[in-house]
Design a protein around this motif. Sequence first.
Motif, PDB file in Angstrom:
ATOM      1  N   THR A 177      -4.150   6.932   7.946  1.00 44.51           N
ATOM      2  CA  THR A 177      -5.071   5.823   8.195  1.00 44.51           C
ATOM      3  C   THR A 177      -4.361   4.490   8.085  1.00 44.51           C
ATOM      4  OG1 THR A 177      -6.816   7.145   7.249  1.00 44.51           O
ATOM      5  CG2 THR A 177      -7.222   4.814   7.439  1.00 44.51           C
TER       6      THR A 177
ATOM      7  N   LEU B  51      -5.026   9.333   4.007  1.00 44.60           N
ATOM      8  CA  LEU B  51      -4.995   7.898   3.720  1.00 44.60           C
ATOM      9  C   LEU B  51      -3.735   7.260   4.288  1.00 44.60           C
ATOM     10  CD1 LEU B  51      -6.434   7.387   0.172  1.00 44.60           C
ATOM     11  CD2 LEU B  51      -7.080   6.245   2.250  1.00 44.60           C
TER      12      LEU B  51
ATOM     13  N   PRO C 204      -6.372  -5.855  -0.916  1.00 41.41           N
ATOM     14  CA  PRO C 204      -6.373  -6.695   0.280  1.00 41.41           C
ATOM     15  C   PRO C 204      -6.865  -5.946   1.513  1.00 41.41           C
ATOM     16  CG  PRO C 204      -4.132  -6.272  -0.494  1.00 41.41           C
ATOM     17  CD  PRO C 204      -5.039  -5.660  -1.479  1.00 41.41           C
ATOM     18  N   THR C 205      -6.545  -4.666   1.657  1.00 42.15           N
ATOM     19  CA  THR C 205      -6.995  -3.935   2.843  1.00 42.15           C
ATOM     20  C   THR C 205      -8.007  -2.874   2.434  1.00 42.15           C
ATOM     21  OG1 THR C 205      -5.188  -2.395   2.600  1.00 42.15           O
ATOM     22  CG2 THR C 205      -4.821  -4.266   4.039  1.00 42.15           C
ATOM     23  N   ALA C 206      -8.658  -2.320   3.459  1.00 39.46           N
ATOM     24  CA  ALA C 206      -9.704  -1.333   3.177  1.00 39.46           C
ATOM     25  C   ALA C 206      -9.113  -0.050   2.614  1.00 39.46           C
ATOM     26  CB  ALA C 206     -10.483  -1.053   4.453  1.00 39.46           C
ATOM     27  N   GLN C 207      -7.893   0.322   3.071  1.00 38.97           N
ATOM     28  CA  GLN C 207      -7.341   1.584   2.567  1.00 38.97           C
ATOM     29  C   GLN C 207      -6.971   1.491   1.099  1.00 38.97           C
ATOM     30  OE1 GLN C 207      -6.253   0.151   5.403  1.00 38.97           O
ATOM     31  NE2 GLN C 207      -4.054  -0.016   5.515  1.00 38.97           N
ATOM     32  N   ASP C 208      -6.661   0.282   0.623  1.00 34.74           N
ATOM     33  CA  ASP C 208      -6.435   0.096  -0.806  1.00 34.74           C
ATOM     34  C   ASP C 208      -7.696   0.424  -1.590  1.00 34.74           C
ATOM     35  OD1 ASP C 208      -3.772  -0.854  -1.266  1.00 34.74           O
ATOM     36  OD2 ASP C 208      -4.329  -2.547  -0.019  1.00 34.74           O
TER      37      ASP C 208
ATOM     38  N   ARG D 275       1.861   1.775  -3.347  1.00 34.97           N
ATOM     39  CA  ARG D 275       0.731   1.949  -4.243  1.00 34.97           C
ATOM     40  C   ARG D 275       0.201   3.372  -4.220  1.00 34.97           C
ATOM     41  NH1 ARG D 275      -2.332  -2.586  -2.089  1.00 34.97           N
ATOM     42  NH2 ARG D 275      -0.842  -4.130  -2.762  1.00 34.97           N
TER      43      ARG D 275
ATOM     44  N   ARG E 190      -3.851   1.930  11.086  1.00 33.69           N
ATOM     45  CA  ARG E 190      -4.480   0.610  11.047  1.00 33.69           C
ATOM     46  C   ARG E 190      -3.447  -0.504  11.107  1.00 33.69           C
ATOM     47  NH1 ARG E 190      -9.800   0.083   8.898  1.00 33.69           N
ATOM     48  NH2 ARG E 190      -9.202  -1.791   7.804  1.00 33.69           N
TER      49      ARG E 190
ATOM     50  N   ARG F 225       0.489  -5.259  12.299  1.00 36.51           N
ATOM     51  CA  ARG F 225       1.063  -5.689  11.031  1.00 36.51           C
ATOM     52  C   ARG F 225       2.373  -4.951  10.799  1.00 36.51           C
ATOM     53  NH1 ARG F 225      -3.070  -4.583   6.869  1.00 36.51           N
ATOM     54  NH2 ARG F 225      -4.374  -5.941   8.079  1.00 36.51           N
TER      55      ARG F 225
ATOM     56  N   PHE G 272       0.831  -1.213   0.000  1.00 37.47           N
ATOM     57  CA  PHE G 272       0.000   0.000   0.000  1.00 37.47           C
ATOM     58  C   PHE G 272       0.855   1.247   0.000  1.00 37.47           C
ATOM     59  CE2 PHE G 272      -2.097   3.440   2.215  1.00 37.47           C
ATOM     60  CZ  PHE G 272      -3.208   3.581   1.428  1.00 37.47           C
TER      61      PHE G 272
END
Lengths: 139, 92
Positions: A98, A95, B31-35, A43, A102, A108, A40
């Motif tokens: 967040t 984001l 895979p995750t919600a933020q994606d 990304r 999270r 994680r 992420f």
Amino acid sequence: MMQIPADISPWLAIPVALLLICGSIITLVGTLGLLRLPHFYQRIHGPAITITFGAGSFLLASMLYFTVLQQRLVIHELLISAFIMLTAPVTAMLLMRTAVYRDLRNGRQRPDTKPEPPAASGQATTAEVKQHRPDGENA
Amino acid sequence: MKLLLEIVLYFSQFCVVLAMLLCMLRLLKGPTAQDRVLALDTLWICAMLFALLLGISFASLVYFEWAMLIALTGFVSSVALAKFLMRGEIIE
């Protein structure tokens, strides 16, 4: 069908076409990055190029086209570009926060801590969770 | 020159729709919600670009307002979703 004037001059058509091609390819590359990159945190960098360069090229093309077509200064696309320049960093920052929050909450591992030995970094993240939770609840 | 601009406009529309499809894939796959929120945000931006392209192809300034509205709504929805993912509530 498309309503393009038949006697459009090449001095308008060629720059607009170049800007449109540039913008569309950059948009495609940005979303391809969104699809292909593994984490992420990597990304989130993909769409940044779509928002800045892709949207910028399209807005410039639109400004150029309508300014020449209507023979007056049409620059209200600047409103959209200013709005995007203001809002895109806010969205990206929220984001990112967040995602970090999270990931810490779920224990994680963040991808930038991977080269460290797994046991040490795992302890670090749980310690961070314990530190962060009361802060988050007090704030 | 009209033909050139038409071909380029069709090409750009194709590219933007393809970009929206790629965002859709990430939205479904993420895979995750933020994606998913990130993919939705990019989808809003692509929709705004598509509205601008329609404005150029139909030589109409009405589509500009669409683009403005889409950009505005996209920002609000992304911020609301990000806040919701972070805190579990939007307005605290």
